[in-house]
Write an enzyme that holds these catalytic residues in place. Structure first.
Site, PDB file in Angstrom:
ATOM      1  N   HIS A 121       1.015  -1.128  -0.025  1.00 55.43           N
ATOM      2  CA  HIS A 121      -0.026  -0.210  -0.046  1.00 55.43           C
ATOM      3  C   HIS A 121       0.875   1.146  -0.088  1.00 55.43           C
ATOM      4  O   HIS A 121       1.852   1.386   0.787  1.00 55.43           O
ATOM      5  CB  HIS A 121      -0.832   0.056   1.257  1.00 55.43           C
ATOM      6  CG  HIS A 121      -0.247  -0.140   2.483  1.00 55.43           C
ATOM      7  ND1 HIS A 121       0.382   0.915   3.048  1.00 55.43           N
ATOM      8  CD2 HIS A 121       0.050  -1.217   3.218  1.00 55.43           C
ATOM      9  CE1 HIS A 121       0.985   0.610   4.239  1.00 55.43           C
ATOM     10  NE2 HIS A 121       0.712  -0.733   4.316  1.00 55.43           N
ATOM     11  N   ASP A 122       0.464   2.350  -0.694  1.00 47.40           N
ATOM     12  CA  ASP A 122       0.748   3.567  -0.684  1.00 47.40           C
ATOM     13  C   ASP A 122       2.338   3.699  -1.354  1.00 47.40           C
ATOM     14  O   ASP A 122       2.955   4.746  -1.428  1.00 47.40           O
ATOM     15  CB  ASP A 122       0.822   4.138   0.607  1.00 47.40           C
ATOM     16  CG  ASP A 122      -0.477   4.344   1.248  1.00 47.40           C
ATOM     17  OD1 ASP A 122      -1.179   4.919   0.779  1.00 47.40           O
ATOM     18  OD2 ASP A 122      -0.521   3.727   2.122  1.00 47.40           O
ATOM     19  N   GLY A 139       5.069  -1.096   2.870  1.00 46.77           N
ATOM     20  CA  GLY A 139       4.112   0.100   2.395  1.00 46.77           C
ATOM     21  C   GLY A 139       4.857   1.463   2.480  1.00 46.77           C
ATOM     22  O   GLY A 139       6.120   1.542   3.086  1.00 46.77           O
TER      23      GLY A 139
END
Length: 262
Positions: A121-122, A139
């Site tokens: 994520h991200d 992440g």
């Protein structure tokens, strides 16, 4: 719709250009948008709020746009954005972003992503990168343009890797990597600049020499990081042909949050 295999499951809410190809048993979720010329192989799952650009190729068995592996995630409509002309090989996993960051995971254009790569994520990935088999990003990792990650390399969350850097196979990164630097090992250690890569990308001998000198300032001069940044600023003024690249290095050092591999 003849390019959609009859066993594929396409949610009515998905938006696919008429030229998109979808292979057998693939599944496309309701919030997915896929641009012209993209090819989805068999047994691929694309879900979440995912936007995919033009002329990408997804090989079989990848999971794209699934929920992040983050206990804080509560189902927010975070996103995954993939640009144009990327090659995604087998068994890759790309997750959407989280509300705790910018809310979107991004992969730019013209990237070559080999098998079993994980983009958590991200993550923010630039253009023209190469991620070899089993490269794993936690992440919030940021990766610049033209970066090469060797097979089985691992990147700790919130790390940044500057443009044109090269990370050797089986390297574990827990700190940031400045632009142009080659490093490898556990613990990771710097081993010069990516000279061959810069030659292939059209850097002039003077530009490569200036980048090599910047490396020496950071790694060979026994200067503190603040002293090295001041020396780099002086080098910018003395090397107009390479000033933009030296500025890139200096600005990266100003922005590091985890410290650099040094």
């Amino acid at each position: 719709m003849s390019s959609i295999h009859p066993t594929a499951i396409i949610n009515p809410g998905a938006v696919l250009d008429g030229s998109v190809e979808v292979g057998a048993y693939s599944i496309i979720g309701p919030n997915v948008v896929i641009g012209a010329g993209t090819k989805i192989g068999p047994h691929v799952v694309i879900d979440g709020h995912t936007t995919i650009g033009r002329d990408n190729v997804f090989y079989q068995f990848s999971s794209i746009g699934a929920a992040p592996q983050d206990k804080k995630y509560k189902g927010e409509p975070t996103r995954l954005e993939i640009g144009d002309r990327n090659t995604i090989r087998e068994f890759c996993t790309f997750n959407v972003g989280t509300a705790q960051d910018v809310g979107v995971t991004r992969l730019g254009n013209d990237n070559w992503i080999m098998a079993y790569v994980h983009l958590a994520h991200d993550c923010q990935i630039g253009n023209n990168t190469i991620f070899a088999n089993n490269a794993q990003l936690a992440g919030h990792v940021h990766v610049g343009d033209w970066v090469i990650l060797g097979g089985f390399s691992n990147v700790h969350q919130f790390c940044q890797i500057g443009a044109h850097a090269m990370v050797g196979m089986s390297t574990s990164l827990t700190q940031d990597v400045p632009p142009f630097v080659i490093l490898s090992g556990n613990p990771a250690a710097a081993h010069g600049i990516n000279t061959e890569g810069l030659k292939r990308r059209g850097f002039s001998p003077a530009q490569i020499s200036a980048v090599r000198n910047a490396y020496k300032i950071i790694y060979k001069s026994n200067l503190t990081l603040e002293e090295a940044k001041a020396s780099l600023a002086e080098a910018e003024n003395n090397s107009p042909e390479a000033a933009s690249y030296l500025r890139m290095i200096r600005e990266f050092l100003n922005g590091t949050t985890r410290g650099i591999v040094r």
